[in-house]
Design an enzyme around this catalytic site. Structure first.
Site, PDB file in Angstrom:
ATOM      1  N   HIS A 166       9.198  -8.987   0.156  1.00 38.23           N
ATOM      2  CA  HIS A 166       8.989  -7.800  -0.681  1.00 38.23           C
ATOM      3  C   HIS A 166       9.596  -8.084  -2.051  1.00 38.23           C
ATOM      4  O   HIS A 166      10.788  -8.416  -2.144  1.00 38.23           O
ATOM      5  CB  HIS A 166       9.731  -6.581  -0.116  1.00 38.23           C
ATOM      6  N   HIS A 173       6.717 -12.185   5.289  1.00 37.36           N
ATOM      7  CA  HIS A 173       6.417 -11.742   3.927  1.00 37.36           C
ATOM      8  C   HIS A 173       7.698 -11.405   3.174  1.00 37.36           C
ATOM      9  O   HIS A 173       8.697 -11.009   3.762  1.00 37.36           O
ATOM     10  CB  HIS A 173       5.469 -10.530   3.917  1.00 37.36           C
ATOM     11  N   ILE A 186       0.819  -1.215   0.000  1.00 35.24           N
ATOM     12  CA  ILE A 186       0.000   0.000   0.000  1.00 35.24           C
ATOM     13  C   ILE A 186       0.860   1.276   0.000  1.00 35.24           C
ATOM     14  O   ILE A 186       0.382   2.344  -0.375  1.00 35.24           O
ATOM     15  CB  ILE A 186      -0.978  -0.019   1.210  1.00 35.24           C
TER      16      ILE A 186
END
Ligand code: 5GP
Length: 130
Positions: free
Chosen positions: A95, A93, A30
């Site tokens: 990137h 996670h 985001i």
């Protein structure tokens, strides 16, 4: 309490989805470093990436490979950079960041995108996903 990324997987929080299978989920960051900055997560919520069981870890890397291939096709760039941090969101996670210069890998330079741009980008990447 479920992580913000678990809430995204469960559809409680909206996201710009790029790809998904039964174990993994990829969506646009985001607050991207660069256009196409994508996060790839295991649906199973584990804080630190190296605390994942080995099968989930290798599965996450394999899924990230597929997403990176789609990113390369959809977003013009010098190459795809990969980074693991996790200091902000305690849900493992990866990137994946389309980069042109070293600064694109620093989490300082940020790209502002409109909702329409996010939607168009996510669709383009999703269409290139195999
Ligand atoms: P890290 O945990 O690796 O330090 O950074 C977390 C990343 O998740 C940041 O790049 C941040 O912009 C992104 N992020 C945080 N909250 C959300 C969210 O609600 N939706 C999306 N799509 N990305 C988020």
């Amino acid at each position: 309490m479920p992580s913000i990324f678990t809430k995204i997987v469960q559809g409680e929080i909206p996201s710009y989805k790029v790809a998904e299978d039964d174990q993994f989920y990829a969506f646009l960051d985001i607050n991207p470093n660069a256009k196409g900055h994508t996060l790839v997560i295991p649906k199973k919520e584990v804080n630190r990436i190296f605390d994942l069981d080995k099968e989930t870890y290798t599965g996450l890397m394999g899924f990230s490979y597929q997403v990176a291939k789609a990113l390369e096709k959809a977003v013009p760039c010098e190459r795809i950079g990969m980074s693991v941090i996790g200091l902000e969101v305690p849900h493992a996670h990866v990137h994946l960041i389309p980069i042109n210069v070293m600064d694109d890998m620093r989490f300082i330079k940020k790209e502002k995108l409109s909702q329409d741009e996010f939607v168009a980008l996510a669709n383009e990447i999703a269409e290139s996903f195999e």
